[in-house]
Scaffold this active site. Structure first.
Site, PDB file in Angstrom:
ATOM      1  N   ASP A  80       6.119  -4.577 -14.073  1.00 27.48           N
ATOM      2  CA  ASP A  80       6.228  -3.760 -12.868  1.00 27.48           C
ATOM      3  C   ASP A  80       7.335  -2.730 -13.065  1.00 27.48           C
ATOM      4  OD1 ASP A  80       6.500  -2.675 -10.337  1.00 27.48           O
ATOM      5  OD2 ASP A  80       6.653  -4.594  -9.301  1.00 27.48           O
ATOM      6  N   GLY A  84       0.808  -1.210   0.000  1.00 27.33           N
ATOM      7  CA  GLY A  84       0.000   0.000   0.000  1.00 27.33           C
ATOM      8  C   GLY A  84       0.844   1.263   0.000  1.00 27.33           C
ATOM      9  N   GLY A  85       2.118   1.131  -0.386  1.00 29.35           N
ATOM     10  CA  GLY A  85       2.977   2.301  -0.480  1.00 29.35           C
ATOM     11  C   GLY A  85       3.211   3.010   0.830  1.00 29.35           C
ATOM     12  N   HIS A  98       2.405  -5.292 -11.190  1.00 22.00           N
ATOM     13  CA  HIS A  98       2.752  -5.183  -9.778  1.00 22.00           C
ATOM     14  C   HIS A  98       1.623  -5.708  -8.890  1.00 22.00           C
ATOM     15  CE1 HIS A  98       4.919  -3.476  -6.343  1.00 22.00           C
ATOM     16  NE2 HIS A  98       3.750  -3.077  -5.888  1.00 22.00           N
ATOM     17  N   SER A 132       5.107  -5.641  -1.899  1.00 20.70           N
ATOM     18  CA  SER A 132       5.298  -4.241  -2.265  1.00 20.70           C
ATOM     19  C   SER A 132       5.963  -3.480  -1.112  1.00 20.70           C
ATOM     20  CB  SER A 132       3.958  -3.623  -2.669  1.00 20.70           C
ATOM     21  OG  SER A 132       4.147  -2.367  -3.283  1.00 20.70           O
ATOM     22  N   ALA A 133       5.283  -2.466  -0.527  1.00 26.67           N
ATOM     23  CA  ALA A 133       5.867  -1.763   0.616  1.00 26.67           C
ATOM     24  C   ALA A 133       6.141  -2.740   1.751  1.00 26.67           C
ATOM     25  CB  ALA A 133       4.933  -0.654   1.086  1.00 26.67           C
TER      26      ALA A 133
END
Length: 334
Positions: free
Chosen positions: A280, A97-98, A310, A174-175
């Protein structure tokens, strides 16, 4: 690998609109999109293949964990009358979720962990950490480490009775992959602090890294509909400590002392899995990390798929199942 820095890339996408956020005057953000969520299901009637339970981590920070336990473990205990026969590998998971969006109970994250626990026959502990910009990095890293300390001490039966603390893996998407990486670096220098937890490896699923200099994949996929470059720039702007750029060690693994800490990971014998895909924008940075690890003699397993985007495994159950088959081999190897 590297791109032209002579002019900033031109994006056709508004990152605030793309991320569905508004920045408030006090530096916080308003999240406009109400992301679907799924409650935990302790399951008292035996109707679900995976039991889920939420447990508070730190009430002052409003952090917590969601435990995923395959029901088969309970059934085996009843049949064998021996808890010891049913202990399963432990995966500590950090969602994506960045650093600014999503939650452990977001339906996409819940379903991913639910299916992972089921397919891998593992206990999964998904960590709810504080989000930026209200809590900038390293807050998420601190919460992630605090979760490990909680796991090692808790008397929660779903963990004590069913999780094999000698087979612990740190995983993130991701994050969350960035978090797993940085928590791994911290833990590798203080393994005694986490006993009886014994970390066997890191699973970096589409990990989120960046840097000031553009890579070829970032420029090639500048306006991709999934994770356009302007959105990652904004995420880093909101997540990093105020006053630093994307060449900070939290963002760029090629700077700082992380490279030196790989020696400790090598000596511990940890495996590092890195997965990604050519659709990605982050793939060049992920591949660069793999090469760094290999040069340091770290045991690395990389898988980069063609034609995906991604975080595809959180959206496509078929792709997720293929990932779990790959991870099953990795867990057995370790």
């Amino acid at each position: 690998m590297s791109g032209d820095q002579t002019a900033p890339p031109v994006s056709t996408i508004d990152p605030y609109e793309y991320l569905q956020i508004i920045q408030n005057s006090d530096g916080t953000i308003k999240r406009l999109y109400e992301i679907p969520s799924t409650p935990a299901a302790p399951d008292h009637n035996g109707s679900t293949p995976v039991i889920t339970k939420d447990v508070t981590l730190n009430p002052n920070h409003n952090t917590w964990v969601r435990i995923f336990l395959p029901r088969q473990a309970l059934d085996n205990t009843s049949t064998n009358n021996s808890v010891g026969n049913t202990k399963l590998p432990l995966i500590v998971y950090y969602h994506g979720g960045g650093f600014i969006l999503l939650s452990t109970d977001s339906t996409m994250n819940h379903d991913f962990c639910f299916n992972m626990a089921l397919q891998l026959s593992a206990v999964v502990v998904s960590v709810e950490y504080r989000l930026a910009p209200e809590h900038r990095l390293p807050a998420a890293y601190d919460d992630a480490v605090e979760a490990l300390h909680w796991i090692k001490c808790t008397q929660e039966k779903l963990l004590r009775d069913f999780a094999d603390y000698s087979k612990c893996f740190l995983m993130g998407t991701s994050a969350g992959g960035n978090i797993a990486y940085h928590v791994g670096l911290r833990a590798s220098t203080a393994v005694g602090d986490f006993e009886p937890l014994k970390i066997k490896g890191l699973i970096l699923h589409h990990p989120f890294f960046g840097g000031s200099k553009r890579t070829e994949s970032e420029l090639r996929l500048l306006n991709t509909p999934v994770l356009p470059l302007c959105s990652t720039d904004l995420m880093w702007k909101l997540a990093l400590p105020i006053g630093v750029d994307r060449d900070h060690e939290y963002c760029n693994p090629t700077v700082g002392d992380g490279f030196d800490q790989f020696d400790q990971i090598r000596e511990l014998g940890w495996w590092v899995v890195v997965t990604g895909c050519d659709g990605d924008p982050l793939i060049d940075r992920q591949m660069e990390l793999v090469e760094m690890l290999k040069k340091k003699g770290v045991k690395v397993k990389a898988q980069f798929n063609e034609g995906d985007y991604h975080g595809v495994e959180l959206m496509d159950a078929t792709k997720a199942n293929a990932l779990f088959v790959f991870l099953m081999y990795f867990l057995e190897k370790c």
